[in-house]
Design an enzyme around this catalytic site. Sequence first.
Site, PDB file in Angstrom:
ATOM      1  N   GLY A  72      26.773   3.731 -40.384  1.00 32.16           N
ATOM      2  CA  GLY A  72      27.905   3.934 -41.517  1.00 32.16           C
ATOM      3  C   GLY A  72      28.498   2.726 -42.206  1.00 32.16           C
ATOM      4  CB  THR A  73      29.173  -0.419 -40.399  1.00 36.31           C
ATOM      5  OG1 THR A  73      30.249   0.161 -39.482  1.00 36.31           O
ATOM      6  CG2 THR A  73      30.022  -1.918 -40.907  1.00 36.31           C
ATOM      7  CG  ASN A 154      38.032   6.731 -37.729  1.00 35.92           C
ATOM      8  OD1 ASN A 154      38.586   6.931 -38.995  1.00 35.92           O
ATOM      9  ND2 ASN A 154      38.437   5.851 -37.129  1.00 35.92           N
ATOM     10  CB  SER A 202      27.511   7.227 -39.229  1.00 36.89           C
ATOM     11  OG  SER A 202      26.916   6.520 -37.843  1.00 36.89           O
ATOM     12  N   GLY A 203      24.240   9.014 -38.405  1.00 37.08           N
ATOM     13  CA  GLY A 203      23.726   9.900 -37.544  1.00 37.08           C
ATOM     14  C   GLY A 203      24.359  10.162 -36.193  1.00 37.08           C
ATOM     15  CG  HIS A 204      26.824   7.053 -33.672  1.00 40.72           C
ATOM     16  ND1 HIS A 204      27.975   6.848 -33.046  1.00 40.72           N
ATOM     17  CD2 HIS A 204      27.252   6.246 -34.921  1.00 40.72           C
ATOM     18  CE1 HIS A 204      28.892   5.897 -33.760  1.00 40.72           C
ATOM     19  NE2 HIS A 204      28.358   5.669 -34.866  1.00 40.72           N
ATOM     20  CB  THR A 240      10.088  -2.574 -41.599  1.00 41.99           C
ATOM     21  OG1 THR A 240       9.255  -3.588 -42.011  1.00 41.99           O
ATOM     22  CG2 THR A 240       9.025  -1.384 -41.065  1.00 41.99           C
ATOM     23  CB  CYS A 328      35.077   1.399 -34.534  1.00 46.23           C
ATOM     24  SG  CYS A 328      34.364   2.971 -34.682  1.00 46.23           S
TER      25      CYS A 328
HETATM   26  N1  PLP Z   1      33.789   5.371 -40.851  1.00 42.50           N
HETATM   27  C1  PLP Z   1      34.224   6.163 -39.755  1.00 42.50           C
HETATM   28  C2  PLP Z   1      35.259   7.322 -40.407  1.00 42.50           C
HETATM   29  C3  PLP Z   1      33.847   6.090 -38.641  1.00 42.50           C
HETATM   30  O1  PLP Z   1      34.493   6.830 -38.041  1.00 42.50           O
HETATM   31  C4  PLP Z   1      33.028   5.158 -38.227  1.00 42.50           C
HETATM   32  C5  PLP Z   1      32.706   5.074 -36.891  1.00 42.50           C
HETATM   33  O2  PLP Z   1      33.479   5.324 -35.974  1.00 42.50           O
HETATM   34  C6  PLP Z   1      32.424   4.518 -39.237  1.00 42.50           C
HETATM   35  C7  PLP Z   1      32.787   4.408 -40.517  1.00 42.50           C
HETATM   36  C8  PLP Z   1      31.491   3.244 -38.838  1.00 42.50           C
HETATM   37  O3  PLP Z   1      30.293   4.088 -38.437  1.00 42.50           O
HETATM   38  P1  PLP Z   1      29.088   3.379 -37.675  1.00 42.50           P
HETATM   39  O4  PLP Z   1      29.510   3.302 -36.207  1.00 42.50           O
HETATM   40  O5  PLP Z   1      27.785   4.297 -38.069  1.00 42.50           O
HETATM   41  O6  PLP Z   1      28.805   1.809 -38.223  1.00 42.50           O
END
Ligand code: PLP
Length: 393
Positions: A72-73, A154, A202-204, A240, A328
Amino acid sequence: MASFIYLDNSATTKVRDEVCEAMRPYLCDKWGNPSSLHRLGYQARTAMSKAREQAAQLIGATPDEVYFTPCGTFSNNMALLGRAQFVEANGMGRHLITTCIEHTSSLGPAKHLMSRGWKVSHLHVSDEGVVDLEELKSIISGETSIISLMWANNEVGTVQPVEEIAKIAAERNIYFHSDAIQVPGKLKIDMARTPVSSLSLSGHKFYAPKGIGLLYVRKGMDIAPILFGGGQEHGISPGTESLSNIVAIGAAAELAHNELQHNTAHLRAIQKLLIEKLTASPAVKLSGTCMESRLPGHVSLIVEGTVGEQLVVEADLKGVCISSVSACKQVGKDPSHVLACMGLKHEQVIGSARITAGRFNTLEECDKAAEILLEIFTKRAGAGNPAPAPANV
Ligand code: PLP
């Protein structure tokens, strides 16, 4: 049966068995490079096409608008910096509008753009974390080329009026990026209905492994590459492809799409129970917004007079996994820029707890967790040892 109760699903989720099963052949047998011309390459490309269709279906997009990314980042950085690159190359206005409650993966690129001479405006949010649409309209100028606002927060679970924001941006021909990373499997995302220009997932966060993300870019919306390599994913995410992870996010997307209604109802029931039980104590206050405009399963609390990290450690010792603010961030660095932007006092910000349910949680275990947490919160309230406010707060 797990010997602990996991209530930190906004930080990350357990990979579903169905997702593990779907990805396993692409680790063990069908491990080709999608760029290869031979049969293994063809097999890999076919699997990627299926995953792209599954992902597109989840968000009401077409498969050619979906790009696989490492996380996601990456997606947030690519959308904002890639669009900025396009804006600069085409001599458009360099004004970005965002909020101060975005995730650091959106705040970071915005800050970087300031160092490149961009004007960045941070919208205020209410004490529930909601943006003011009138302020947004009043800040837009002829120079505004990007609006970046998250779909749901989040830390406090507040859902923004994304549809209205998207319409405001579309009417004025302004590129609108939204970080929707917390949303899949909880609320409907429909790109056919909501005129967002680009969107990150973001998959996780929805039961796929860590290390795979998505970037949706609406057809006709240009973003310029910021990384250079083999040109995979149309140059948006060169390198890749992580084939097994791509298959995994596709499978997770299909499950999230098919089970949305059931999942939302389940998470709402748990959320209601947790909020009712935990806010029964006068020491505990809900932060963010009411249940209707909050992400299903998301509960964020202020336990005044406590330190969030102490609550987390104590809960862990009793077998309940929760978090204080965002997982994070480095512990002890910046308690919560989100709560601070919502106008909460330093003592409140540091006493925050986040409890986020997921599809594997049962009502029974959440009932038990609520009792354990309530006991800890009540005991700690007033007896904590909040840190002094840092000089810059
Ligand atoms: N944006 C939001 C709202 C999130 O909650 C997160 C992860 O906690 C991210 C971005 C970042 O995603 P990733 O962990 O896949 O880099």
